[in-house]
Write a protein that holds these residues in place. Structure first.
Motif: not given
Ligand SMILES: NC(=O)c1ccc[n+]([C@@H]2O[C@H](COP(=O)([O-])OP(=O)(O)OC[C@H]3O[C@@H](n4cnc5c(N)ncnc54)[C@H](OP(=O)(O)O)[C@@H]3O)[C@@H](O)[C@H]2O)c1
Length: 286
Positions: A252-261
């Motif tokens: 339902a909510f698979s927003v990926l935070d591009n944290m490592a980049l």
């Protein structure tokens, strides 16, 4: 640098064939797909990789039929997990860096806030589980990058931008679900980041998506806006309204935070509206 790209006829593969030489004209790219060899066949993979002796192997080939994977799990596990074991072994043998593309569907979508690379996966579908298996196989390679992406669209192949444009041309009113959220990602932008990660041999797992979280309803409205059409033609529905129900559950909510980049100081990919407009304009001109 010599690069072997699997899945070269797919959305991401096709963009990679252009993005590698665009970034460096001396890069040699070899594109292969199912007609050349099956990545699920160990002998074929070892032979093909050693014959081309690449510096980098980028695996975009996958069983991407999410619903069909529920009824044909062996096919999905073979292409998405076991095949990556073969590619990791073959890459090690020739000293190549392996870049593997994975998916937001490794998450169940219940966290309620964007997922970072260090969140625990918990796939809800066979496709997601098999792709998680592939991540684990890729991580066995001596030198590897895993790029997890989501909601891939592009000029090529079948994808939601093309579907929405087609339905908008056929019907006055469109219905899309407003209870699945993610980051639409355009294959050309993704390809440019993959080229960078591959060239720099940056190890580990990275989330790589365009910015701008939305639902499929919001995305359909954005596509109509990019077409110069009235976005109010799109009506929000819920996943339970879909008839017939789709076999594979979607997060339902698979927003990926591009944290490592972000924490690495790498400039993130732009908001999806930018490549969306570029893609719609290109498709309308065809
Ligand atoms: N599409 C998305 O929304 C999305 C979202 C997140 C992550 N991803 C991931 O991103 C990557 C690229 O996706 P995409 O949309 O570019 O996929 P795609 O357009 O479906 O392309 C995949 C290509 O791989 C080929 N292939 C499948 N099984 C193979 C095998 N066993 N051996 C050799 N080639 C094989 C396919 O051939 P056939 O067409 O003949 O089967 C196809 O040409 C995949 O790893 C996918 O899991 C995609």
């Amino acid at each position: 640098m010599r690069v072997l790209v699997t899945g070269a006829l797919g959305q991401v593969g096709r963009e990679l064939l252009e993005a590698f030489p665009a970034a460096n004209t001396s890069t040699e790219v070899i594109g292969v797909d199912l007609g050349d060899f099956d990545i699920g066949d160990r002998d074929e993979v070892l032979a093909a990789v050693s014959a081309s002796s690449p510096d980098v192997v980028v695996n975009t080939a996958a069983w991407t039929a999410v619903d069909a994977a529920e009824s044909e799990p062996d096919g999905a596990w073979r292409s998405n997990a076991l095949a990556v074991r073969h590619l990791a072994e073959a890459s090690d043998r020739v000293g190549a860096h392996l870049v593997h593309i994975s998916t937001d569907y490794v998450f169940d979508g219940t966290k309620g806030s964007p997922y970072v690379e260090w969140d625990e996966p918990n796939p809800a579908s066979v496709y997601g589980a098999s792709k998680l298996g592939g991540e684990r196989e890729a991580a066995q390679a001596r030198s590897f990058t895993i790029a997890r992406t989501s909601w891939v669209c592009s000029r090529h192949g079948s994808n939601m931008v093309k579907t929405i444009m087609r339905v908008a041309a056929e019907q006055p009113e469109l219905s899309f679900v407003d209870d699945q959220f993610g980051h639409p990602t355009f294959a050309d932008d993704l390809a440019r980041m993959v080229v960078r990660l591959a060239t720099e041999r940056r190890p580990g797992l990275f989330h790589v998506t365009n910015a701008g979280a939305t639902s499929w309803f919001g995305f359909a409205q954005a596509v109509l806006e990019a077409m110069g059409e009235d976005p109010d033609r799109v009506r929000p529905i819920s996943t339970t309204d879909l008839q017939p129900p789709r076999p594979a559950p979607r997060p339902a909510f698979s927003v990926l935070d591009n944290m490592a980049l972000r924490l690495s100081g790498v400039e993130p990919l732009p908001d999806f509206h930018e490549p969306l407009q570029r893609t719609v304009t290109w498709l309308e001109a065809q």
